[in-house]
Scaffold this active site. Sequence first.
Site, PDB file in Angstrom:
ATOM      1  N   LEU A   1     -39.854  47.184  62.052  1.00  0.00           N
ATOM      2  CA  LEU A   1     -40.756  47.825  63.013  1.00  0.00           C
ATOM      3  C   LEU A   1     -40.976  49.293  62.692  1.00  0.00           C
ATOM      4  O   LEU A   1     -42.097  49.761  62.645  1.00  0.00           O
ATOM      5  CB  LEU A   1     -40.194  47.714  64.440  1.00  0.00           C
ATOM      6  CG  LEU A   1     -40.183  46.340  65.108  1.00  0.00           C
ATOM      7  CD1 LEU A   1     -39.556  46.440  66.486  1.00  0.00           C
ATOM      8  CD2 LEU A   1     -41.587  45.770  65.220  1.00  0.00           C
ATOM      9  N   SER A   2     -39.878  50.044  62.496  1.00  0.00           N
ATOM     10  CA  SER A   2     -40.038  51.475  62.231  1.00  0.00           C
ATOM     11  C   SER A   2     -38.767  52.038  61.611  1.00  0.00           C
ATOM     12  O   SER A   2     -37.712  51.410  61.639  1.00  0.00           O
ATOM     13  CB  SER A   2     -40.349  52.225  63.530  1.00  0.00           C
ATOM     14  OG  SER A   2     -39.224  52.174  64.384  1.00  0.00           O
TER      15      SER A   2
ATOM     16  N   GLY B   1     -36.319  55.486  61.667  1.00  0.00           N
ATOM     17  CA  GLY B   1     -36.056  56.708  62.418  1.00  0.00           C
ATOM     18  C   GLY B   1     -35.061  57.586  61.693  1.00  0.00           C
ATOM     19  O   GLY B   1     -34.745  57.342  60.530  1.00  0.00           O
ATOM     20  N   ALA B   2     -34.597  58.631  62.410  1.00  0.00           N
ATOM     21  CA  ALA B   2     -33.622  59.540  61.808  1.00  0.00           C
ATOM     22  C   ALA B   2     -32.363  58.757  61.422  1.00  0.00           C
ATOM     23  O   ALA B   2     -31.764  58.999  60.376  1.00  0.00           O
ATOM     24  CB  ALA B   2     -33.287  60.655  62.790  1.00  0.00           C
TER      25      ALA B   2
ATOM     26  N   GLY C   1     -31.384  55.199  60.463  1.00  0.00           N
ATOM     27  CA  GLY C   1     -31.639  53.813  60.093  1.00  0.00           C
ATOM     28  C   GLY C   1     -32.990  53.288  60.544  1.00  0.00           C
ATOM     29  O   GLY C   1     -33.915  54.049  60.838  1.00  0.00           O
ATOM     30  N   THR C   2     -33.085  51.970  60.610  1.00  0.00           N
ATOM     31  CA  THR C   2     -34.365  51.326  60.885  1.00  0.00           C
ATOM     32  C   THR C   2     -34.298  50.529  62.183  1.00  0.00           C
ATOM     33  O   THR C   2     -33.225  50.173  62.654  1.00  0.00           O
ATOM     34  CB  THR C   2     -34.727  50.341  59.763  1.00  0.00           C
ATOM     35  OG1 THR C   2     -33.680  49.373  59.676  1.00  0.00           O
ATOM     36  CG2 THR C   2     -34.877  51.043  58.434  1.00  0.00           C
ATOM     37  N   VAL C   3     -35.470  50.252  62.742  1.00  0.00           N
ATOM     38  CA  VAL C   3     -35.560  49.372  63.903  1.00  0.00           C
ATOM     39  C   VAL C   3     -36.332  48.124  63.487  1.00  0.00           C
ATOM     40  O   VAL C   3     -37.409  48.229  62.897  1.00  0.00           O
ATOM     41  CB  VAL C   3     -36.255  50.067  65.089  1.00  0.00           C
ATOM     42  CG1 VAL C   3     -36.344  49.122  66.276  1.00  0.00           C
ATOM     43  CG2 VAL C   3     -35.515  51.337  65.478  1.00  0.00           C
TER      44      VAL C   3
ATOM     45  N   ASP D   1     -33.342  64.260  74.583  1.00  0.00           N
ATOM     46  CA  ASP D   1     -34.325  63.917  73.551  1.00  0.00           C
ATOM     47  C   ASP D   1     -35.464  63.116  74.176  1.00  0.00           C
ATOM     48  O   ASP D   1     -35.986  62.180  73.572  1.00  0.00           O
ATOM     49  CB  ASP D   1     -33.653  63.130  72.418  1.00  0.00           C
ATOM     50  CG  ASP D   1     -34.504  63.103  71.148  1.00  0.00           C
ATOM     51  OD1 ASP D   1     -35.398  63.964  71.011  1.00  0.00           O
ATOM     52  OD2 ASP D   1     -34.282  62.212  70.307  1.00  0.00           O
TER      53      ASP D   1
END
Lengths: 434, 434
Positions: free
Chosen positions: A31-32, A34-35, A37-39, A151
Amino acid sequence: MSGGAGGGGAGAISSALPAIPSSKLPDLRFLSRGAYGTVSAARHADWRVPVALKCLQGPLLDSDRNHLLKEAEILHKARFSYILPILGICNEPDFLGIVTEYMANGSLNQLLHGKDMYPDIAWCLRYRILYEIALGVNYLHNMNPPLLHHDLKTQNILLDDEFHVKIADFGMSKWRVISMSQSRSETSLPEGGTIVYMPPEDYNPSQKTRASVKHDIYSFAIIIWEVMSRKHPFEEVINPLQIMYSVSQGQRLDLSETSLSMDIPHRALVIGLIESGWAQNPDERPSFLKCLIDLEPVLRTFDEIAILEAVILLKRSKSQYESQCIHFVLETIHQNVANQWIQSRREEIIDQMTEACLNQSLDALLSRFLLMKEDYELISTKPTRTSKVRQLLDTSDSQGEEFARIIIQKLKDNKQLGLQPYPDIVSNSLRLHF
Amino acid sequence: MSGGAGGGGAGAISSALPAIPSSKLPDLRFLSRGAYGTVSAARHADWRVPVALKCLQGPLLDSDRNHLLKEAEILHKARFSYILPILGICNEPDFLGIVTEYMANGSLNQLLHGKDMYPDIAWCLRYRILYEIALGVNYLHNMNPPLLHHDLKTQNILLDDEFHVKIADFGMSKWRVISMSQSRSETSLPEGGTIVYMPPEDYNPSQKTRASVKHDIYSFAIIIWEVMSRKHPFEEVINPLQIMYSVSQGQRLDLSETSLSMDIPHRALVIGLIESGWAQNPDERPSFLKCLIDLEPVLRTFDEIAILEAVILLKRSKSQYESQCIHFVLETIHQNVANQWIQSRREEIIDQMTEACLNQSLDALLSRFLLMKEDYELISTKPTRTSKVRQLLDTSDSQGEEFARIIIQKLKDNKQLGLQPYPDIVSNSLRLHF
């Protein structure tokens, strides 16, 4: 430090976070990134429900492991109606991941700025979204000790099937301690993120401040502005240092009708909330409880049926947009537009494509199963940026139109303006499931 | 025994159930009375969200306390998308209560049998409800050790704002142990409930059986029948022993088109699920995983927008019904119909009103603040049923039309047929908020 909300001394009843073996999560769909790892999306083999997996892969550093485990613990302790529900943790020697419910409607950021997909968002639904964010953060601040998110941004506000809010991404959050020294020393600038949601007193983490409990309300003020304007905060400013300078000097986002339409119901109340929330002096910013008390009478003016109709409107326009896109993509694939454009601009692309854009292209191609592992390794092991891009374009030549289309989309997403004009392919980065 | 779902050995991350002081739950509003205490609605003073409170009051027996604490622990360990979320526990010397999310649309029982309020329920929504129940129970059965609910019935299936399922009431549920002896000895007949959802092998708790894991699927088969027929199971049978006898002999509910309309989409599949689920031999009943795999292709045929439109339809008809009722009630109050009827039938009511009906009338009057505490004590301390009813009617004479209307409603709800004909007041037991 533990985080049961409320007072009292029961505490005897506790629950362990379920462990989920990675073998129960087949067919991960990227999916995406990020800072940390991945989702990915997956479906739990036994539970038969879609889940999201935020994970670290490859050789795992202890510090990264601990960071993700800390986030899992916070999600487990901070369970509430408007917080992303954690379903379990996948903790294995070479794999660590947080498993949460899957949010079908993505993030508030995608909703607000996907204007092609969602031309209209009813005011009543925008108010409900803001109200539910405030309910969620208010709960966190009422925990014992209080949990500060630190955040909050529209990318971290997820939306479920009916566009109800689930606050996510507790990677920066911290328990509020009575001595503020710990909290202060932990503050840090967002990694690879944006500073527009950060209050000015936190730009300099070494500075003495007692304000960390008034960090989230500043971010919330920016979010209110973004929800009501559907603009990116400080969109026109390119250099983040420039934003930091002017915000430190007391400058804020535009509150005129250019940004905040006169059509906004209860407009004066919204502006009051925004202005108090981003006050320069943290002590002058209200609590989330105060925000809720202000918003409650507004929410009562909206009919729940009207809100559901607004939800249906969004679902309809999303579904129309997706089918139009599929139609359009099929047509451009037929015409080979993207491939021809890449071939004609080859040397310019090699010259100008940034490393970030290259990586995003590779991610997108992998997640759509358009790039084989061997081809990926051929590209990523090249020594320089230009040789990597050259290899990517060589691969593109032998692949179909869809492959080329994704590269162009990423160039557009990354605002690589030197390559304009782009061919007329789909204008939004849209995940297509053929 | 603990209940983290799934395998693996992380287990290090745990969360304590929040303690909620009773002072945070002002203005309790009575909702219902069950086998264990009462259920009330309230609003959490700090969190600003509506909550439900299932509580014991007055002098608390240790066994009742432990029973409610055990249920709280199960709810805390069994958290999942389709299980009623517990928010905390209120554990004080003279007050013990489980605090959960408030479910605005009541129970599946109210939805199915409130035909005046909900004349139509779309098939796609009925299927989603059944599918979500199966997802919820499947999760429970996949926990480690498996959790068996053992009291599934439409009263325990709650519905949230968008009519999504939340399974409630874990007072009868138990962890499945490898030796089945414990499970067997715990089985008991439902207290003050209904036996229609209970599989025949559980009628006699002393009988040797390995079937307790196949209890929930039997109840689910009855629920499917009830959802698709909108009839009360075994409605025409008055004596529960008669139901037990015929079910033991292999008799089941009617599957003809009298009960299950030919309009039901995928009707054959539904009947197959029902028949296998209530098989006499527990080993022949399917797992919930099997049910889900059967239901998934059906669910994929329904459009999510169609389901949301079905939800809006229900909300519209509920809101229309409520405003009609208010109009009608105001009219009958004006005409003093109920008071006149009670005065004219006074001696018959004293003769015929049952103890259960009397208690329900008192509850309903208290919850609407129509009966003062002193008047309540005057009635409840009378020595006999007839003297209590007489005192209730004396009080009614000095109160308004609304008071009399509620007594009549309760007589009708309790099917006290000897008092027919009733005056033409609102036909459903409806909670009105003037």
